[in-house]
Design a protein around this motif. Sequence first.
Motif, short mmCIF file in Angstrom:
data_model
loop_
_atom_site.label_atom_id
_atom_site.label_comp_id
_atom_site.label_asym_id
_atom_site.label_seq_id
_atom_site.Cartn_x
_atom_site.Cartn_y
_atom_site.Cartn_z
N VAL A 1 0.84 -1.21 0.00
CA VAL A 1 0.00 0.00 0.00
C VAL A 1 0.87 1.25 0.00
CG1 VAL A 1 -1.65 1.34 1.38
CG2 VAL A 1 -2.00 -1.10 1.03
N TRP A 2 1.95 1.24 0.78
CA TRP A 2 2.85 2.39 0.82
C TRP A 2 3.47 2.63 -0.57
CZ3 TRP A 2 8.23 2.54 0.15
CH2 TRP A 2 8.81 3.77 0.43
N ALA A 3 3.91 1.56 -1.22
CA ALA A 3 4.52 1.70 -2.55
C ALA A 3 3.50 2.19 -3.57
CB ALA A 3 5.12 0.36 -2.99
N LEU A 4 2.28 1.69 -3.49
CA LEU A 4 1.25 2.16 -4.42
C LEU A 4 0.90 3.62 -4.21
CD1 LEU A 4 -1.13 -0.92 -4.47
CD2 LEU A 4 0.20 -0.03 -6.38
N MET A 5 0.83 4.06 -2.96
CA MET A 5 0.53 5.46 -2.67
C MET A 5 1.67 6.36 -3.15
SD MET A 5 -2.45 5.70 -1.36
CE MET A 5 -2.44 7.29 -0.60
N LYS A 6 2.92 5.93 -2.96
CA LYS A 6 4.06 6.71 -3.43
C LYS A 6 4.05 6.83 -4.95
CE LYS A 6 8.98 7.17 -2.86
NZ LYS A 6 10.14 6.78 -2.11
N SER A 7 3.75 5.73 -5.63
CA SER A 7 3.67 5.74 -7.08
C SER A 7 2.53 6.64 -7.57
CB SER A 7 3.48 4.32 -7.60
OG SER A 7 3.28 4.32 -8.99
N MET A 8 1.38 6.55 -6.88
CA MET A 8 0.24 7.38 -7.28
C MET A 8 0.57 8.86 -7.12
SD MET A 8 -3.57 7.71 -5.72
CE MET A 8 -2.92 8.60 -4.32
N ASN A 9 1.22 9.23 -6.01
CA ASN A 9 1.58 10.63 -5.80
C ASN A 9 2.56 11.11 -6.86
OD1 ASN A 9 -0.02 11.18 -3.58
ND2 ASN A 9 1.51 10.43 -2.14
N GLY B 1 1.64 13.99 -9.60
CA GLY B 1 2.48 15.18 -9.69
C GLY B 1 2.87 15.50 -11.12
N ARG B 2 2.91 14.51 -11.97
CA ARG B 2 3.29 14.70 -13.38
C ARG B 2 2.12 15.17 -14.23
NH1 ARG B 2 6.77 9.20 -14.31
NH2 ARG B 2 8.44 9.71 -12.87
N VAL B 3 0.92 15.13 -13.73
CA VAL B 3 -0.25 15.51 -14.51
C VAL B 3 -0.28 17.03 -14.65
CG1 VAL B 3 -2.78 15.56 -14.54
CG2 VAL B 3 -1.58 13.51 -13.81
N ASP B 4 -0.45 17.50 -15.88
CA ASP B 4 -0.54 18.93 -16.15
C ASP B 4 -2.00 19.26 -16.37
OD1 ASP B 4 0.02 21.54 -16.75
OD2 ASP B 4 0.56 21.12 -18.84
N PHE B 5 -2.56 20.01 -15.44
CA PHE B 5 -3.98 20.33 -15.53
C PHE B 5 -4.25 21.55 -16.40
CE2 PHE B 5 -3.79 17.90 -11.57
CZ PHE B 5 -4.75 16.96 -11.85
N ALA B 6 -3.22 22.32 -16.72
CA ALA B 6 -3.40 23.49 -17.57
C ALA B 6 -3.54 23.04 -19.02
CB ALA B 6 -2.22 24.44 -17.43
N GLU B 7 -4.50 23.64 -19.72
CA GLU B 7 -4.73 23.26 -21.11
C GLU B 7 -3.71 23.97 -22.00
OE1 GLU B 7 -8.31 23.60 -24.34
OE2 GLU B 7 -8.79 23.42 -22.23
N SER B 8 -3.04 23.20 -22.85
CA SER B 8 -2.05 23.81 -23.73
C SER B 8 -2.74 24.44 -24.93
CB SER B 8 -1.04 22.76 -24.19
OG SER B 8 -1.70 21.78 -24.97
N GLU B 9 -2.02 25.32 -25.65
CA GLU B 9 -2.62 26.00 -26.79
C GLU B 9 -2.80 25.06 -27.97
OE1 GLU B 9 -0.99 29.76 -27.75
OE2 GLU B 9 -0.61 30.27 -25.67
N GLU B 10 -1.96 24.04 -28.08
CA GLU B 10 -2.09 23.09 -29.18
C GLU B 10 -3.41 22.33 -29.08
OE1 GLU B 10 1.20 20.50 -29.47
OE2 GLU B 10 2.66 22.12 -29.57
#
Length: 81
Positions: A44-52, A56-65
């Motif tokens: 569970v600890w490894a899965l939570m670390k991987s999920m975080n 963190g890599r997800v970019d929620f800002a919409e790009s112009e392309e």
Amino acid sequence: MPDMSASASLAMTHLVPLAKELDEDKVTPGVLGFIVFAVMALAVWALMKSMNRHMGRVDFAESEESGAEKSGVTAAAEKRG
């Protein structure tokens, strides 16, 4: 369809004598129970670390392309109909 109550009662008749032999004050999960719990906690600890890390890599800002691509899709849809 087989009668499930018959097989359940047969299983209980075999398990009841085993349960009577165990001392209720001495029943513990033991080392195996601790090892299983520790492995599950580490998983569970490894899965939570991987999920975080992935969140963190997800970019929620919409790009112009992607905005230009959306307008191109909209223009193509207007031409069709």
